[in-house]
Design a protein around this motif. Structure first.
Motif, PDB file in Angstrom:
ATOM      1  N   THR A  11       2.141  43.058 -25.106  1.00 39.61           N
ATOM      2  CA  THR A  11       1.055  42.818 -26.052  1.00 39.61           C
ATOM      3  C   THR A  11      -0.093  43.790 -25.807  1.00 39.61           C
ATOM      4  O   THR A  11      -0.500  44.006 -24.677  1.00 39.61           O
ATOM      5  CB  THR A  11       0.550  41.366 -25.937  1.00 39.61           C
ATOM      6  N   ASN A  70     -10.695  45.133 -28.022  1.00 39.53           N
ATOM      7  CA  ASN A  70     -11.873  44.407 -28.463  1.00 39.53           C
ATOM      8  C   ASN A  70     -13.012  45.400 -28.667  1.00 39.53           C
ATOM      9  O   ASN A  70     -13.254  46.248 -27.804  1.00 39.53           O
ATOM     10  CB  ASN A  70     -12.263  43.349 -27.427  1.00 39.53           C
ATOM     11  N   ALA A  76      -4.044  44.490 -26.607  1.00 42.84           N
ATOM     12  CA  ALA A  76      -5.269  43.806 -27.040  1.00 42.84           C
ATOM     13  C   ALA A  76      -6.443  44.781 -26.943  1.00 42.84           C
ATOM     14  O   ALA A  76      -6.636  45.416 -25.910  1.00 42.84           O
ATOM     15  CB  ALA A  76      -5.532  42.584 -26.183  1.00 42.84           C
ATOM     16  N   ARG A  80      -4.896  42.247 -31.627  1.00 48.20           N
ATOM     17  CA  ARG A  80      -3.933  41.657 -30.685  1.00 48.20           C
ATOM     18  C   ARG A  80      -2.575  41.867 -31.329  1.00 48.20           C
ATOM     19  O   ARG A  80      -2.259  41.252 -32.345  1.00 48.20           O
ATOM     20  CB  ARG A  80      -4.203  40.189 -30.447  1.00 48.20           C
TER      21      ARG A  80
END
Length: 113
Positions: free
Chosen positions: A20, A24, A22, A51
């Motif tokens: 995964t 931000n 991710a 994500r």
């Protein structure tokens, strides 16, 4: 045979869990690199959150003014449904759906594989 099925299921879970990506508060450029063609974020999007699990799904959020959002949906030929006063929009893509409200875009896409 059962042991092989269990091993394949465990390998799939491991790849999806630890594969995964991710991000931000990223730029559109770095988000597009991370998504590797799964989705394309408009260049002028700000505060991008991603994500993404390759082969499964992506949750994407970013800031984008209304006129640019509408142009982005139109260029992708996505259906747009406004609410009664035109302050909120829902949109549908071939692999998912999302919404726009107060310059914020949120959507979820699912893999077609």
């Amino acid at each position: 045979m059962t042991l092989i099925a269990i091993c394949l299921a465990a390998a799939t879970w491991f790849a999806r869990t630890f594969g995964t990506v991710a991000l931000n508060n990223a730029t559109a450029e770095s988000a597009n690199r991370a998504l590797k063609g799964f989705a394309t974020i408009p260049e002028d999007a700000a505060s991008v959150f991603v994500r993404y699990t390759p082969g499964a799904s992506a949750t994407i959020k970013f800031n984008l003014p209304r006129s640019e959002f509408l142009s982005w949906c139109e260029s992708n030929e996505w259906a747009i449904v406004p609410d009664q006063d035109g302050r909120r929009f829902e949109f549908v893509t071939p692999r998912g759906s999302g919404s726009w409200y107060h310059d914020k875009v949120w959507f979820v896409l699912f893999s077609d594989r």
